[in-house]
Design an enzyme around this catalytic site. Structure first.
Site: not given
Ligand SMILES: Cc1cc2nc3c(=O)[nH]c(=O)nc-3n(C[C@H](O)[C@H](O)[C@H](O)COP(=O)(O)OP(=O)(O)OC[C@H]3O[C@@H](n4cnc5c(N)ncnc54)[C@H](O)[C@@H]3O)c2cc1C
Length: 459
Positions: A41, A60, A441
């Site tokens: 979190g 978005k 269209h």
């Molecule tokens: C401003 C912004 C806009 C974006 N817009 C887009 C978009 O339009 N389309 C798109 O496809 N992607 C977008 N992205 C990218 C997208 O958010 C990420 O690619 C995606 O969230 C990656 O998913 P993930 O599961 O790898 O990691 P994350 O979504 O980053 O999830 C990782 C989770 O791991 C948890 N965590 C971390 N360390 C630990 C730990 N030690 N112990 C327990 N939990 C932990 C964190 O709390 C987090 O909830 C955007 C990113 C940003 C910053």
């Protein structure tokens, strides 16, 4: 482990509750695995991950409200008359919070109905079969059989620019700044720069490279740059930020140093993988020099540990994370599964939007693939005209096999069309497959039809 700490047995441990982690947990439960998912979190995550809390969805949401406001100005020439339109960002934050709660609640109930145990806490590996989770009520110890890591990234902080805002700060703001400097013209900088400009902020974008979003086809980014300039955005490409002092930014480029003043300074220069605090070496997992986890094409870092999403190589996109998650879980379950997409679609939610999948003309040239390139201008597309927009569609087709290798578009609403290109790539479609398909269209999708028709008529 100290005597007296009794670990809980865990079949499949998923670390991270973002698109990578929660998709993995749901697929594993479908395959009959007993899953425990841990998420820490905090400001940058929670169930739904960075995507839900500080990424895809909040950005978005801001882009949408900024566009609705901007349309009241842009469509005046079409007769739209709105008295005293205004955006109240404090109200926006409440609306955005409700959206996040609704979507996050949906994911939580899916996990609950799949029987996934969710632990709220920060996990670190203690060795190749155990981990400790710091929760609000103390430390829990887990003895895991297999693990999947999807801990995502956090904004990269450059020490000399540390006083500036991150994208997370900008998405949480409750007042529209009069002026903003955005450091970095990658997709996050361009999306937030567009939203701010539409809200009435005077925006300056500083980018060290000679052009914006340098990894994207320059014909597409050219449209976006010109449209942003029409909104009043100033670009300083080929300029680097030397330092930030309060509201003053010093930039250096051809012609020497200059100072800019802004109410908000956003540094959007990339993200750092959250792999440094996990004790991954103790779990037998190797990192590359950038802190990304090294995996094979089944997303396995070793036979008992998989990794997916932003912590492995490739574009940092939510849909790439979830597609990898399915492959990783199937591989951990002993099923034959590899991550071999023919294309990962990518969207930049500027105005006009950029949407792209597969090989660009430049990439095909680098790979020495002979291609035919087809183009259609969206300036001649009826639907684009009614949307007050133009743009273009570009297709890249393999000369020898006639397969479509890439679809690249800039225009309003093209984000909703790029899945057609992804499907064409996966189905190994030829231009005729698409031109024989009737496109409605008036829609922007006719641009894809026209671009491919131009390839067919060249042959
Ligand atoms: C401003 C912004 C806009 C974006 N817009 C887009 C978009 O339009 N389309 C798109 O496809 N992607 C977008 N992205 C990218 C997208 O958010 C990420 O690619 C995606 O969230 C990656 O998913 P993930 O599961 O790898 O990691 P994350 O979504 O980053 O999830 C990782 C989770 O791991 C948890 N965590 C971390 N360390 C630990 C730990 N030690 N112990 C327990 N939990 C932990 C964190 O709390 C987090 O909830 C955007 C990113 C940003 C910053």
């Amino acid at each position: 482990m100290v005597v007296g700490e009794i670990p809980d047995p865990v079949d499949l441990l998923v670390v991270g509750g973002g698109p990578g982690g929660y998709t993995a947990a749901l697929r594993a439960a479908e395959l009959g695995r007993k899953v425990t998912l841990v998420d820490r979190g905090g400001d940058e995550g929670g169930i739904g991950g960075a995507c839900l809390w500080v990424g895809c969805i909040p950005s978005k949401a801001l882009i949408e409200v900024a566009d609705a406001y901007h349309q009241t100005i842009a469509m005046r020439r079409a007769g739209l008359e709105v008295d005293a339109a205004a955006v109240n960002l404090a109200t926006f934050q409440t609306w955005k919070g409700d959206l996040i709660a609704q979507l996050g609640g949906g994911v939580e109930s899916l996990l609950a109905s799949a029987g996934v145990e969710v632990i709220s806490g920060r996990l670190r590996f203690t060795n190749g079969e155990s981990a400790a989770v710091d929760t609000s009520t103390g430390t829990r110890f887990l003895n895991w059989k297999q693990a999947l890591i999807a801990v995502g990234t956090r904004p990269s902080i450059i020490a000399s620019l540390a006083s500036a805002s991150t994208s997370t700060d900008i998405l949480a703001m409750k007042e529209i700044p009069a002026s903003a400097v955005i450091v970095g013209a990658g997709y996050i900088g361009l999306e937030l720069g567009t939203a701010l400009a539409k809200l009435g902020t005077t925006v300056t974008v500083v980018e060290a490279a000679e052009r914006i979003a340098p990894t994207i086809d320059p014909q597409l980014t050219g449209h976006v740059r010109r449209a942003m300039e029409r909104m009043g955005v100033t670009f300083l490409t080929g300029h680097s930020v030397v330092g930030i002092d309060g509201r003053e930014v010093t930039v250096a480029g051809e012609g020497g140093e200059r100072k800019l003043n802004a109410d908000r300074i956003l540094v959007a220069v990339g993200r750092t993988p959250n792999t440094d605090e996990l004790g991954l070496d103790r779990a037998g997992v190797k990192l590359d020099q950038g802190g990304l986890i090294e995996v094979d094409d089944s997303m396995l870092a070793n036979p008992r540990v998989a990794a997916v999403g932003d912590v492995v190589a490739g574009p940092a996109l939510a849909h790439k994370a979830s597609a990898e998650a399915v492959v990783a879980v199937e591989a951990l379950c002993g099923l034959p599964s590899k991550f071999e997409p023919r294309g990962i679609p990518m969207v930049v939610f500027t105005d006009p939007e950029i949407a792209s999948v597969g090989l660009t003309e430049a990439e095909a040239a680098e790979m020495q693939i002979d291609v035919v390139v087809g183009q259609a201008s969206l300036g001649a597309n009826g639907r684009s005209a009614t949307l007050g927009s133009d743009g273009m569609v570009k297709v890249v087709v393999d000369l020898a096999s006639e397969r479509i290798l890439g679809l690249h578009m800039v225009g309003r609403h093209v984000s909703e069309l790029v899945a057609e290109g992804a499907l064409a790539l996966e189905m190994i479609a030829t231009p005729q497959d698409v031109t024989n398909t009737i496109h409605p269209h008036p829609t922007v999708s006719e641009g894809i039809h026209h671009a491919l028709t131009s390839v067919v008529s060249k042959r």
